[in-house]
Design an enzyme around this catalytic site. Structure first.
Site, PDB file in Angstrom:
ATOM      1  N   HIS A 103      -3.558  -6.278   2.010  1.00 17.68           N
ATOM      2  CA  HIS A 103      -3.463  -6.173   3.228  1.00 17.68           C
ATOM      3  C   HIS A 103      -3.891  -7.600   3.867  1.00 17.68           C
ATOM      4  CE1 HIS A 103      -2.566  -2.038   3.916  1.00 17.68           C
ATOM      5  NE2 HIS A 103      -3.474  -1.794   3.084  1.00 17.68           N
ATOM      6  N   CYS A 115       0.967  -1.245   0.230  1.00 11.97           N
ATOM      7  CA  CYS A 115      -0.036  -0.083  -0.094  1.00 11.97           C
ATOM      8  C   CYS A 115       1.045   1.333   0.029  1.00 11.97           C
ATOM      9  CB  CYS A 115      -1.002  -0.171   1.091  1.00 11.97           C
ATOM     10  SG  CYS A 115      -2.374   1.281   1.072  1.00 11.97           S
TER      11      CYS A 115
END
Length: 238
Positions: A190, A93
């Site tokens: 994630h 990310c």
């Protein structure tokens, strides 16, 4: 053998429990009687590019990225030398975005990346949230969870980690997810990523150990629970 891990900005970039990737990789090494050394590399600390085998950069919000962006630029040369020598980088990310040329947020100045990979990111107008399934070129799958508004675009000839058959991927347009360039990996997954994707975790472990010990043929582990978690994630709604 010993696995040497550098966890960059561990105290700033750990949104959604991304340090679980460090825990998973370390444990899979220990189960094979491989010693593990993990060092947190924070602001102002230099990197010994000859020492570490695996580098991890987690995710964070814009305010955390602003804090670490300038410092990461100071580490760019060491990271380039490290990957040139075969070290592995996994970035998630916010960390993924800063490996490219820049990240342009909605407000404020552009954040300059370290150009370790040919990619750039701009802030989008919608948040891309949900479960993701990625199909790789070898037909294996990766599962995880995305939560980002940044839209990452890869340069020509840069390989994605895979195709998002569920979820948005890098930008919600081309369905490509993540980046895989040599031993450099970026992703929006994630979850954490590695506990539910044992094959991918072992790929990273094998590549990391190969830097100092040559080609590795890792002893298989009993991945019954990990496989169950992976299969369950394949059935979750987007």
């Amino acid at each position: 053998m010993e696995l040497r891990i550098a966890h960059l900005y561990a105290h700033f970039l750990n949104i959604y429990g991304d340090r679980g990737n460090i825990i998973a990789l370390s444990q899979r090494a220990k189960w094979r009687q491989i010693e593990v050394k993990v060092d947190a590399i924070d602001l102002g600390q230099e990197i010994d590019h000859e020492y570490y085998d695996f580098y991890f950069v987690g995710g964070g919000q814009d305010k955390q990225q602003i804090v670490i962006a300038e410092d990461l630029l100071k580490k760019a040369d060491a990271l380039k030398k490290a990957t040139d020598s075969g070290a592995v980088v996994l970035s998630v990310c916010g960390g993924y975005q800063l490996l490219g040329h820049y990240y342009k947020p909605h407000e404020g100045p552009e954040l300059k990346g370290i150009s370790l990979v040919d990619a750039h990111t701009v802030a989008g107008n919608r948040r891309m949230i949900g479960n993701v399934i990625v199909k790789r070129e070898d037909a294996t799958t990766l599962v995880g969870f995305e939560n980002h508004s940044g839209k990452t675009y890869l340069g020509k000839g840069v390989n994605a980690l895979g195709k998002a058959i569920v979820g948005n991927g890098n930008n919600g347009e081309d369905k490509m997810e993540g980046l895989a360039q040599g031993t450099i990996y970026g992703t929006y997954l994630h979850g954490s990523l590695l506990p539910k994707n044992p094959e991918f975790a072992d790929l990273l472990l094998s590549q990391s150990l190969s830097r100092r010990y040559g080609s590795q043929n890792l002893k298989p582990l009993d991945d019954k629970l990990e496989t169950q978690a992976h299969k369950r994630a394949l059935t979750l709604p987007a």
